[in-house]
Design a protein around this motif. Structure first.
Motif, PDB file in Angstrom:
ATOM      1  N   ARG A 273       0.783  -1.226   0.000  1.00 57.63           N
ATOM      2  CA  ARG A 273       0.000   0.000   0.000  1.00 57.63           C
ATOM      3  C   ARG A 273       0.816   1.278   0.000  1.00 57.63           C
ATOM      4  O   ARG A 273       1.979   1.312   0.402  1.00 57.63           O
ATOM      5  CB  ARG A 273      -0.956  -0.002   1.197  1.00 57.63           C
ATOM      6  N   LEU A 274       0.133   2.305  -0.450  1.00 62.82           N
ATOM      7  CA  LEU A 274       0.675   3.653  -0.468  1.00 62.82           C
ATOM      8  C   LEU A 274      -0.432   4.560   0.044  1.00 62.82           C
ATOM      9  O   LEU A 274      -1.601   4.368  -0.286  1.00 62.82           O
ATOM     10  CB  LEU A 274       1.071   4.056  -1.886  1.00 62.82           C
ATOM     11  N   ARG A 275      -0.062   5.542   0.853  1.00 57.64           N
ATOM     12  CA  ARG A 275      -1.052   6.457   1.416  1.00 57.64           C
ATOM     13  C   ARG A 275      -0.955   7.834   0.773  1.00 57.64           C
ATOM     14  O   ARG A 275       0.138   8.348   0.564  1.00 57.64           O
ATOM     15  CB  ARG A 275      -0.861   6.575   2.933  1.00 57.64           C
ATOM     16  N   LEU A 276      -2.119   8.415   0.517  1.00 55.33           N
ATOM     17  CA  LEU A 276      -2.208   9.790   0.044  1.00 55.33           C
ATOM     18  C   LEU A 276      -2.928  10.588   1.116  1.00 55.33           C
ATOM     19  O   LEU A 276      -4.104  10.347   1.400  1.00 55.33           O
ATOM     20  CB  LEU A 276      -2.976   9.855  -1.279  1.00 55.33           C
ATOM     21  N   THR A 277      -2.219  11.524   1.756  1.00 53.61           N
ATOM     22  CA  THR A 277      -2.819  12.320   2.821  1.00 53.61           C
ATOM     23  C   THR A 277      -3.724  13.394   2.220  1.00 53.61           C
ATOM     24  O   THR A 277      -3.623  13.734   1.044  1.00 53.61           O
ATOM     25  CB  THR A 277      -1.741  12.980   3.697  1.00 53.61           C
ATOM     26  N   CYS A 278      -4.577  13.953   3.062  1.00 52.71           N
ATOM     27  CA  CYS A 278      -5.551  14.911   2.548  1.00 52.71           C
ATOM     28  C   CYS A 278      -4.915  16.218   2.095  1.00 52.71           C
ATOM     29  O   CYS A 278      -5.536  16.978   1.332  1.00 52.71           O
ATOM     30  CB  CYS A 278      -6.632  15.179   3.598  1.00 52.71           C
ATOM     31  N   ASP A 279      -3.677  16.496   2.524  1.00 50.60           N
ATOM     32  CA  ASP A 279      -2.999  17.701   2.045  1.00 50.60           C
ATOM     33  C   ASP A 279      -2.047  17.402   0.889  1.00 50.60           C
ATOM     34  O   ASP A 279      -1.150  18.191   0.578  1.00 50.60           O
ATOM     35  CB  ASP A 279      -2.261  18.410   3.183  1.00 50.60           C
ATOM     36  N   GLY A 280      -2.256  16.253   0.251  1.00 56.32           N
ATOM     37  CA  GLY A 280      -1.549  15.965  -0.991  1.00 56.32           C
ATOM     38  C   GLY A 280      -0.139  15.460  -0.841  1.00 56.32           C
ATOM     39  O   GLY A 280       0.727  15.787  -1.666  1.00 56.32           O
ATOM     40  N   ARG A 281       0.105  14.634   0.156  1.00 58.03           N
ATOM     41  CA  ARG A 281       1.436  14.059   0.354  1.00 58.03           C
ATOM     42  C   ARG A 281       1.365  12.538   0.214  1.00 58.03           C
ATOM     43  O   ARG A 281       0.470  11.898   0.772  1.00 58.03           O
ATOM     44  CB  ARG A 281       1.989  14.419   1.736  1.00 58.03           C
ATOM     45  N   LEU A 282       2.307  11.982  -0.512  1.00 53.37           N
ATOM     46  CA  LEU A 282       2.417  10.527  -0.619  1.00 53.37           C
ATOM     47  C   LEU A 282       3.231  10.022   0.554  1.00 53.37           C
ATOM     48  O   LEU A 282       4.338  10.497   0.812  1.00 53.37           O
ATOM     49  CB  LEU A 282       3.102  10.139  -1.931  1.00 53.37           C
ATOM     50  N   ARG A 283       2.689   9.045   1.257  1.00 52.58           N
ATOM     51  CA  ARG A 283       3.364   8.479   2.420  1.00 52.58           C
ATOM     52  C   ARG A 283       3.555   6.987   2.163  1.00 52.58           C
ATOM     53  O   ARG A 283       2.614   6.202   2.268  1.00 52.58           O
ATOM     54  CB  ARG A 283       2.528   8.716   3.680  1.00 52.58           C
ATOM     55  N   PRO A 284       4.765   6.566   1.840  1.00 54.74           N
ATOM     56  CA  PRO A 284       5.005   5.161   1.503  1.00 54.74           C
ATOM     57  C   PRO A 284       4.886   4.203   2.686  1.00 54.74           C
ATOM     58  O   PRO A 284       4.579   3.029   2.499  1.00 54.74           O
ATOM     59  CB  PRO A 284       6.439   5.161   0.950  1.00 54.74           C
ATOM     60  N   CYS A 285       5.146   4.698   3.911  1.00 58.76           N
ATOM     61  CA  CYS A 285       5.160   3.810   5.072  1.00 58.76           C
ATOM     62  C   CYS A 285       4.455   4.473   6.246  1.00 58.76           C
ATOM     63  O   CYS A 285       4.712   5.639   6.558  1.00 58.76           O
ATOM     64  CB  CYS A 285       6.600   3.470   5.450  1.00 58.76           C
ATOM     65  N   LEU A 286       3.589   3.727   6.906  1.00 60.83           N
ATOM     66  CA  LEU A 286       2.864   4.255   8.059  1.00 60.83           C
ATOM     67  C   LEU A 286       3.803   4.724   9.152  1.00 60.83           C
ATOM     68  O   LEU A 286       3.575   5.753   9.799  1.00 60.83           O
ATOM     69  CB  LEU A 286       1.931   3.160   8.607  1.00 60.83           C
TER      70      LEU A 286
END
Length: 344
Positions: A273-286
């Protein structure tokens, strides 16, 4: 350290993969950091400041990213928050996501308290599965954990979704001394309803986390106790794989029991998985606060889709093994950002 040649090859790959060869096909999309609850494990600090509205991605910006990612092998999208149903126009956005990713496994994570009267509409838009957070089956304990007297709204949303034909996974953060005595009641919920009842280990996420050993209820203890209360048989998965949850069938029951052992038994080797935060940042790892900014590119007239994709691929190429970060930093505040800001 990956060589420049290897990194270049990975960036040119038609699929989304990281430096460890993990194929990423699952995008978690946080549409807001706002929530009507204040759960102790998610947003415990009293001075929490929500992100400015102007810094939150528009639905159109989310859709642009999703449309770019779908051809790269994306197969699952999770819409989360904060509380996604708290954002105005969410139904319209869900409809657009379904159109942008036909045949995609699109799911919703919600606390259920705002879901009343919406299940049939969501099902009509094509939503087939929902995760509902419910940390207690006792109204007083629910209020203590979440900071809100909204238990009955959350509980009734489960029945409403099941009646609408939406598959339900109930998530409870395992909290020793708070909800561990409710294990028999949670098992009964799974036995009598066609749903997945999953316990998630309390993880040390956030700089002001309330995590400590007195609240930690490990998955091993949950399974040992559950095995004394019911006959359980492990669910065997085929080549299609599965998420971080380990599941058990309950003999004579309609539903299943599961545990997500993010602290005691990491699942980093199979993280997809990959996360996209609500302010437009890609977060590869929790577990890592390393993020890659997409919002400036999305709002720049000079930016192209190719530049957005390049950032996406570079973020994945540097996706770390989270359990190593956990081991290095210990069990307190493994990352500074809170769960409500990361996105569930």
């Amino acid at each position: 350290m990956e060589s420049r040649t290897a990194l270049s090859s990975r960036l040119d790959s038609p699929r989304l993969a990281d430096s460890f060869g993990r194929v990423v096909n699952y995008l978690r999309v946080s549409v807001t950091d706002r929530c009507n609850l204040r759960c102790m494990y998610c947003r415990p600090v009293q001075d929490f400041k929500a992100i400015e509205h102007s810094d939150i991605l528009s639905y159109e910006e989310y859709l642009r990213i999703i449309k770019l990612a779908v051809p790269l092998g994306l197969s699952k999208i999770r819409l989360t928050g904060g509380e996604p149903l708290a954002r105005r126009g969410f139904h319209r956005f869900l409809d657009e996501v379904m159109k942008a990713a036909p045949g995609m496994d699109v799911r919703l994570t919600t606390n259920g308290t705002l879901l009343a009267g919406q299940a049939k509409t969501l099902a009509g838009l094509g939503l087939k599965a929902v995760n509902i957070s419910l940390d207690s089956l006792d109204p007083e304990t629910f209020h203590r954990i979440t900071g809100a007297d909204l238990f009955h709204q959350a509980r009734s949303s489960i029945d409403e979704c099941l009646e609408a034909g939406i598959r339900v996974k109930v998530n409870a953060v395992a909290l020793k001394g708070l909800n561990d005595h409710e294990l028999p009641a949670f098992l009964e919920l799974a036995r009598t309803h066609p749903l997945d009842m999953r316990f998630i280990e309390f993880m040390p996420i956030g700089g002001d986390t309330l995590w400590d050993d007195t609240l930690y209820w490990p998955a091993s203890d949950i399974l040992e106790r559950a095995g004394q209360l019911a006959e359980l048989s492990p669910v065997v998965y085929g080549d299609e794989g599965h998420g971080p949850a380990r599941m058990w069938q309950i003999a004579g029951g309609q539903g299943r029991l599961g545990v997500i052992s993010g602290l005691s038994g990491h699942y980093c080797l199979t993280c997809n998985r990959l996360r996209l935060t609500c302010d437009g940042r890609l977060r590869p790892c929790l577990y890592s606060d390393t993020e890659y900014r997409l919002r400036p590119l999305l709002r720049s007239e000079k930016s192209s889709d190719g530049k957005v994709l390049e950032v996406l691929r570079r973020a994945l190429a540097r996706k770390p093994m989270g359990h190593k970060l956990l081991a290095e930093r210990g069990r307190r505040g493994v990352c500074a950002k809170s769960m409500t800001s990361i996105g569930g």
